[in-house]
Design a protein around this motif. Structure first.
Motif, PDB file in Angstrom:
ATOM      1  N   UNK A  31      -0.889  17.316 -13.810  1.00 40.14           N
ATOM      2  CA  UNK A  31       0.016  16.256 -13.348  1.00 40.14           C
ATOM      3  C   UNK A  31       0.052  16.134 -11.824  1.00 40.14           C
ATOM      4  N   UNK A  32      -1.052  16.487 -11.186  1.00 42.13           N
ATOM      5  CA  UNK A  32      -1.101  16.480  -9.727  1.00 42.13           C
ATOM      6  C   UNK A  32      -1.393  15.075  -9.210  1.00 42.13           C
ATOM      7  N   UNK A  33      -0.415  14.465  -8.573  1.00 46.30           N
ATOM      8  CA  UNK A  33      -0.548  13.152  -7.955  1.00 46.30           C
ATOM      9  C   UNK A  33      -0.006  13.228  -6.541  1.00 46.30           C
ATOM     10  N   UNK A  34      -0.525  12.399  -5.666  1.00 44.18           N
ATOM     11  CA  UNK A  34       0.043  12.307  -4.328  1.00 44.18           C
ATOM     12  C   UNK A  34       1.241  11.364  -4.397  1.00 44.18           C
ATOM     13  N   UNK A  35       2.360  11.911  -4.854  1.00 42.49           N
ATOM     14  CA  UNK A  35       3.545  11.089  -5.080  1.00 42.49           C
ATOM     15  C   UNK A  35       4.063  10.471  -3.783  1.00 42.49           C
ATOM     16  N   UNK A  36       4.006  11.227  -2.706  1.00 47.53           N
ATOM     17  CA  UNK A  36       4.506  10.706  -1.432  1.00 47.53           C
ATOM     18  C   UNK A  36       3.715   9.466  -1.006  1.00 47.53           C
ATOM     19  N   UNK A  37       2.396   9.534  -1.151  1.00 50.33           N
ATOM     20  CA  UNK A  37       1.563   8.390  -0.761  1.00 50.33           C
ATOM     21  C   UNK A  37       1.828   7.193  -1.664  1.00 50.33           C
ATOM     22  N   UNK A  38       2.036   7.448  -2.961  1.00 52.41           N
ATOM     23  CA  UNK A  38       2.297   6.353  -3.891  1.00 52.41           C
ATOM     24  C   UNK A  38       3.645   5.699  -3.625  1.00 52.41           C
ATOM     25  N   UNK A  39       4.640   6.509  -3.287  1.00 53.97           N
ATOM     26  CA  UNK A  39       5.990   5.981  -3.095  1.00 53.97           C
ATOM     27  C   UNK A  39       6.224   5.430  -1.703  1.00 53.97           C
ATOM     28  N   UNK A  40       5.438   5.876  -0.743  1.00 51.35           N
ATOM     29  CA  UNK A  40       5.703   5.557   0.667  1.00 51.35           C
ATOM     30  C   UNK A  40       5.907   4.065   0.946  1.00 51.35           C
ATOM     31  N   UNK A  41       5.114   3.160   0.352  1.00 52.25           N
ATOM     32  CA  UNK A  41       5.320   1.735   0.678  1.00 52.25           C
ATOM     33  C   UNK A  41       6.627   1.159   0.139  1.00 52.25           C
ATOM     34  N   UNK A  42       7.290   1.836  -0.794  1.00 51.04           N
ATOM     35  CA  UNK A  42       8.477   1.246  -1.416  1.00 51.04           C
ATOM     36  C   UNK A  42       9.746   2.073  -1.224  1.00 51.04           C
ATOM     37  N   UNK A  43       9.690   3.150  -0.450  1.00 54.02           N
ATOM     38  CA  UNK A  43      10.891   3.928  -0.174  1.00 54.02           C
ATOM     39  C   UNK A  43      11.144   3.962   1.329  1.00 54.02           C
ATOM     40  N   UNK A  44      12.394   4.217   1.694  1.00 53.84           N
ATOM     41  CA  UNK A  44      12.750   4.279   3.105  1.00 53.84           C
ATOM     42  C   UNK A  44      12.301   5.579   3.745  1.00 53.84           C
TER      43      UNK A  44
END
Length: 569
Positions: free
Chosen positions: A115-128
């Motif tokens: 379940x290894x994903x770069x969650x920060x990179x995926x979320x970065x465009x839509x979170x503050x």
């Protein structure tokens, strides 16, 4: 010697509680079992959804009904990705949300981890912001910062990744209190004097209120009345000034038409925009015509000021603080002529005529005329003034915006700038939990019910008083209408919908069909205090059949013209 006082998971719960959080939404999993154990022993209410997308929509609805950040808890990997649409909805609709998610697997030197994903990179465009918590000692500072960030400026979602080992780790110091609040940018108070001068000298003023003005409703009503200003709102700001107020045009200008609204702006010499960012939907598809010299734009976020519409003055300030400051300075300054109630009534009628110009609407079974307008009038009478109507995405939402009069701040909740199907039921549950004393009604289509209907299990389990009205037409109604208009036929938009009565029985909810007096049926469901599905049949009208015929003709003319062009080669 420092004595460990709590685990990282317990410190998260304590930090949330100190920040004023009352409940969290989410699902348990392997990576957050310690957190759910801490939640079990905390004063926080844990609401377990059917899946993380609905949990995220619940957190959205919780904030939009209360102004307090919604909190979402998921595992990394699939829990995180299921919730992404909810984060995107929060981002585009200015919703304060904290997503506490497990850190993805990271063991140096090992590839292809679970379940290894770069969650920060995926979320970065839509979170503050994205925060990482590796030590229990850091929980208080990170949660406090994240809570403040979610509310500051333009509200939005914040991602907090937690290391799994940290949740069980004992900290050596008690958690410090967090101080929630909206840390808006510093305001140039000299601009307030300019606003006051503009209001006093303006012959006619339009006040354009958005979602950011919801908590300043009482002051903005006073400002409107003091300036004799015409009131228009964005969809998310409807109810800031009650739409039965003689100076409000929100109801009649609730659609996407701009002709009347632009004429109103042309007839004014000042437009005061408060708590709105002039997004696509908030500006009627960017079709508003607002001369820069007429516009004063006030918002808690510097990023939205002048972003789409240049302004004569901009002021980065919270709506409530702004309205209070202006009202204080207006004392003794005299009352401008402004718009009269008769002038507003004429604009209101003009807007109503504009909205009726190209109506192709379905028939609503269960009301005498079959007209949507009659159904929504009955629904308005059945709902208490302070209640909240929540919609999904679809044709029903278009009808709500056109016909439902909003009489209270936060009285209408729609997925505005992302338009996620599946928003309605989850957001309505969140709204119920944000204020159990306030009646909440969800209106969705049978397509939306198929997508999120099992979330009614959560509503029943949590014992919320929720009425869910389902428009049943066996189709994705709005897309079907677009296909009929363009081609005269449909593809992929019609289906055999769920048996509403059987679904209600399966999840433990009540069920009723809209038969007899619609107002009585609706009021009885709303006052029952339990989860109730109200089934409303929706069918085609003669204008819809005529639209289909014109679509067929247009489609065949296109192909005949194309065939003729080929034969001449």
């Amino acid at each position: 010697m420092t004595v460990p006082v709590a685990s990282g998971a317990e410190l998260i719960c304590e930090a949330l509680h100190r920040a004023g959080v009352e409940c969290v939404f989410g699902l348990p999993g392997t990576q957050n079992v310690d957190l759910f154990e801490a939640l079990r022993n905390s004063p926080l209410r844990t609401v377990v959804a059917v899946h993380e997308l609905s949990a995220a929509m619940m957190a959205n609805g919780y904030y939009r009904a209360s102004g307090r950040p919604g909190v979402l808890v998921t595992i990394p990997g699939p829990g995180f990705t299921w919730a992404l649409s909810g984060l995107a909805e929060a981002s585009l609709d200015s919703t304060a949300l904290l997503h506490i998610v497990g850190q993805p697997a990271r063991s140096p030197g090992e590839r292809f981890q679970l379940q290894a994903l770069d969650q920060a990179a995926m979320a970065c465009p839509i979170v503050k912001a994205v925060h990482q918590v590796d030590r229990a000692e850091d929980v208080a500072a990170v949660l406090g910062a994240a809570h403040a960030q979610s509310l500051s400026g333009e509200p939005g979602p914040v991602l907090i990744q937690t290391a799994r080992a940290m949740l069980a780790q004992r900290a050596g110091a008690a958690v410090a209190a967090t101080q929630p609040g909206n840390t808006a940018c510093a305001a140039d108070l000299s601009v307030v004097d300019e606003v006051v001068r503009a209001l006093v000298t303006a012959k006619r003023c339009v006040i354009f209120a958005g979602q950011g003005a919801n908590d300043a409703s009482d002051l903005i009503v006073r400002l409107v009345e003091g300036a004799s200003a015409a009131v228009v709102t964005t969809t998310s700001g409807r109810g800031v000034v009650p739409e039965d107020h003689p100076l409000s045009l929100g109801f009649e200008l609730g659609g996407n038409g701009t002709q009347t609204l632009n004429a109103l702006i042309e007839a004014s010499d000042l437009v005061l925009a408060i708590g709105c960012k002039f997004s696509h939907n908030g500006s009627r598809g960017f079709q508003l015509r607002i001369p820069a010299e007429k516009l004063i734009h006030v918002d808690a976020s510097a990023d939205v000021l002048g972003a789409n519409y240049p302004a004569r003055h901009t002021l980065c300030m919270d709506a409530r603080a702004f309205a209070a400051a202006v009202l204080d300075k207006l004392v003794g300054r005299g009352r401008p002529a402004g718009f009269s109630a008769d002038e507003i009534a004429r604009f209101r009628e003009r807007g109503r005529e504009e909205g009726a110009g190209d109506l192709v609407e379905p028939k609503i079974h269960g009301v005498r005329s079959g007209k949507p307008e009659e159904f929504f009038a009955a629904l308005r009478r059945a709902m208490p003034r302070s209640s909240c109507l929540v919609t999904d995405s679809g044709l029903h939402q278009v009808l709500v915006r056109r016909y439902f009069r909003v009489l209270h701040p936060r009285g209408l909740m729609t997925p505005t700038n992302l338009q996620s199907m599946g928003f309605g039921i989850g957001a309505a549950i969140g709204a119920c939990l944000a204020d159990p004393s306030r009646p909440v009604v969800a209106l969705i289509g049978d397509g939306g019910l198929a997508l999120s209907g099992l979330e009614l299990l959560t509503a029943v389990r949590e014992r919320v008083g929720l009425t869910v009205i389902v428009f049943v037409d066996g189709a994705y109604g709005m897309i079907r209408v677009q296909q009929l208009a363009a081609f005269g036929h449909t593809h992929g938009t019609e289906f055999s919908g769920p048996d509403i009565a059987a679904l209600a029985a399966a999840v433990g909810a009540a069920h009723v069909r809209l038969e007899g007096d619609p107002e009585t049926v609706l009021r009885t469901a709303i006052e029952s205090g339990r989860v109730t599905l109200v089934e409303v049949g929706v069918g085609d009208t003669l204008p819809m059949q005529w639209m289909r015929a014109k679509g067929v003709a247009r489609h065949w003319l296109f192909w005949l013209a194309r065939f003729g062009a080929r034969s001449r080669r």
